[in-house]
Design a protein around this motif. Structure first.
Motif, PDB file in Angstrom:
ATOM      1  N   GLU A 165      35.747  31.238  27.740  1.00 19.36           N
ATOM      2  CA  GLU A 165      34.872  30.571  28.665  1.00 19.36           C
ATOM      3  C   GLU A 165      34.895  29.133  28.586  1.00 19.36           C
ATOM      4  O   GLU A 165      34.660  28.766  27.600  1.00 19.36           O
ATOM      5  CB  GLU A 165      33.328  31.006  28.631  1.00 19.36           C
ATOM      6  N   GLN A 198      31.671  27.454  32.981  1.00 20.54           N
ATOM      7  CA  GLN A 198      31.399  28.955  33.402  1.00 20.54           C
ATOM      8  C   GLN A 198      30.147  29.284  32.503  1.00 20.54           C
ATOM      9  O   GLN A 198      29.479  30.166  33.179  1.00 20.54           O
ATOM     10  CB  GLN A 198      32.666  29.601  32.550  1.00 20.54           C
ATOM     11  N   LYS A 199      29.986  28.935  31.306  1.00 19.50           N
ATOM     12  CA  LYS A 199      28.884  29.355  30.560  1.00 19.50           C
ATOM     13  C   LYS A 199      27.608  28.789  31.223  1.00 19.50           C
ATOM     14  O   LYS A 199      26.450  29.544  31.229  1.00 19.50           O
ATOM     15  CB  LYS A 199      28.752  28.652  29.265  1.00 19.50           C
ATOM     16  N   ASN A 209      26.893  30.862  34.468  1.00 19.71           N
ATOM     17  CA  ASN A 209      26.519  32.262  34.006  1.00 19.71           C
ATOM     18  C   ASN A 209      24.995  32.163  33.765  1.00 19.71           C
ATOM     19  O   ASN A 209      24.270  33.096  34.322  1.00 19.71           O
ATOM     20  CB  ASN A 209      27.200  32.687  32.661  1.00 19.71           C
ATOM     21  N   GLN A 252      22.182  34.092  36.053  1.00 17.41           N
ATOM     22  CA  GLN A 252      21.217  35.082  35.495  1.00 17.41           C
ATOM     23  C   GLN A 252      19.837  34.733  35.550  1.00 17.41           C
ATOM     24  O   GLN A 252      19.011  35.554  36.023  1.00 17.41           O
ATOM     25  CB  GLN A 252      21.894  35.172  33.842  1.00 17.41           C
ATOM     26  N   GLU A 303      23.463  40.287  31.861  1.00 19.46           N
ATOM     27  CA  GLU A 303      24.460  39.417  31.610  1.00 19.46           C
ATOM     28  C   GLU A 303      25.339  38.998  33.003  1.00 19.46           C
ATOM     29  O   GLU A 303      25.247  40.135  33.991  1.00 19.46           O
ATOM     30  CB  GLU A 303      25.535  40.273  30.791  1.00 19.46           C
ATOM     31  N   VAL A 304      25.621  38.025  32.964  1.00 21.49           N
ATOM     32  CA  VAL A 304      26.544  37.645  34.108  1.00 21.49           C
ATOM     33  C   VAL A 304      27.924  36.976  33.720  1.00 21.49           C
ATOM     34  O   VAL A 304      27.819  36.133  32.637  1.00 21.49           O
ATOM     35  CB  VAL A 304      25.589  36.513  35.048  1.00 21.49           C
ATOM     36  N   LYS A 305      28.959  37.496  34.192  1.00 20.62           N
ATOM     37  CA  LYS A 305      30.239  36.860  33.838  1.00 20.62           C
ATOM     38  C   LYS A 305      30.944  36.289  35.198  1.00 20.62           C
ATOM     39  O   LYS A 305      31.330  37.147  36.015  1.00 20.62           O
ATOM     40  CB  LYS A 305      30.979  37.932  33.139  1.00 20.62           C
ATOM     41  N   ALA A 315      31.422  36.766  40.473  1.00 16.30           N
ATOM     42  CA  ALA A 315      30.451  36.919  39.215  1.00 16.30           C
ATOM     43  C   ALA A 315      29.970  38.345  39.160  1.00 16.30           C
ATOM     44  O   ALA A 315      29.581  38.867  40.172  1.00 16.30           O
ATOM     45  CB  ALA A 315      29.162  36.071  39.554  1.00 16.30           C
TER      46      ALA A 315
END
Length: 119
Positions: free
Chosen positions: A2, A6-7, A10, A14, A38-40, A48
């Motif tokens: 990631e 992205q982090k 995320n 969240q 969690e969110v990816k 997402a």
């Protein structure tokens, strides 16, 4: 792997989605806890995957069906909250997170309180 972007997305998603679900639970006046575990987000930030934990267990199916039906509304509410921080609001795909159930099962088995104890 990631990226930092992205982090950050995320974490932002969240936090905002958890707030949305908290408000919805309070409005329904039911003792239901919906947690965003969690969110990816994809590398292009277009999709997402959102993992939800629902308690008590007996409401899981009903809540997940309702969330699936209200995905576009949830995305619109989310878009209003994060519009200044992202160019486009990612498509949301919701999944039921059952990792805590698995942990509970393993703990019971290790303690010998399950049907098939591990010795």
């Amino acid at each position: 792997m990631e990226s930092n972007r992205q982090k950050k997305i995320n974490q932002l998603l969240q936090k905002e989605l958890a707030e949305i679900f908290r408000k919805q639970s309070a409005e329904m006046n039911k003792n239901i806890l919906i947690s965003v575990t969690e969110v990816k987000v994809s590398s292009d930030l277009g999709v997402a995957k959102v993992f939800l934990s629902v308690y008590p267990k007996e409401y899981r199916e009903a809540i997940m069906k309702e969330v699936q039906l209200l995905t576009s509304k949830i995305r619109r509410i989310l878009g209003n909250k994060i519009a200044k921080q992202v160019r486009q609001v990612p498509e949301l795909i919701f999944y039921l997170d059952i990792t805590l159930d698995n942990v509970e099962k393993i703990e019971k088995a290790l303690k010998g309180k399950d049907e098939n104890p591990i010795l």
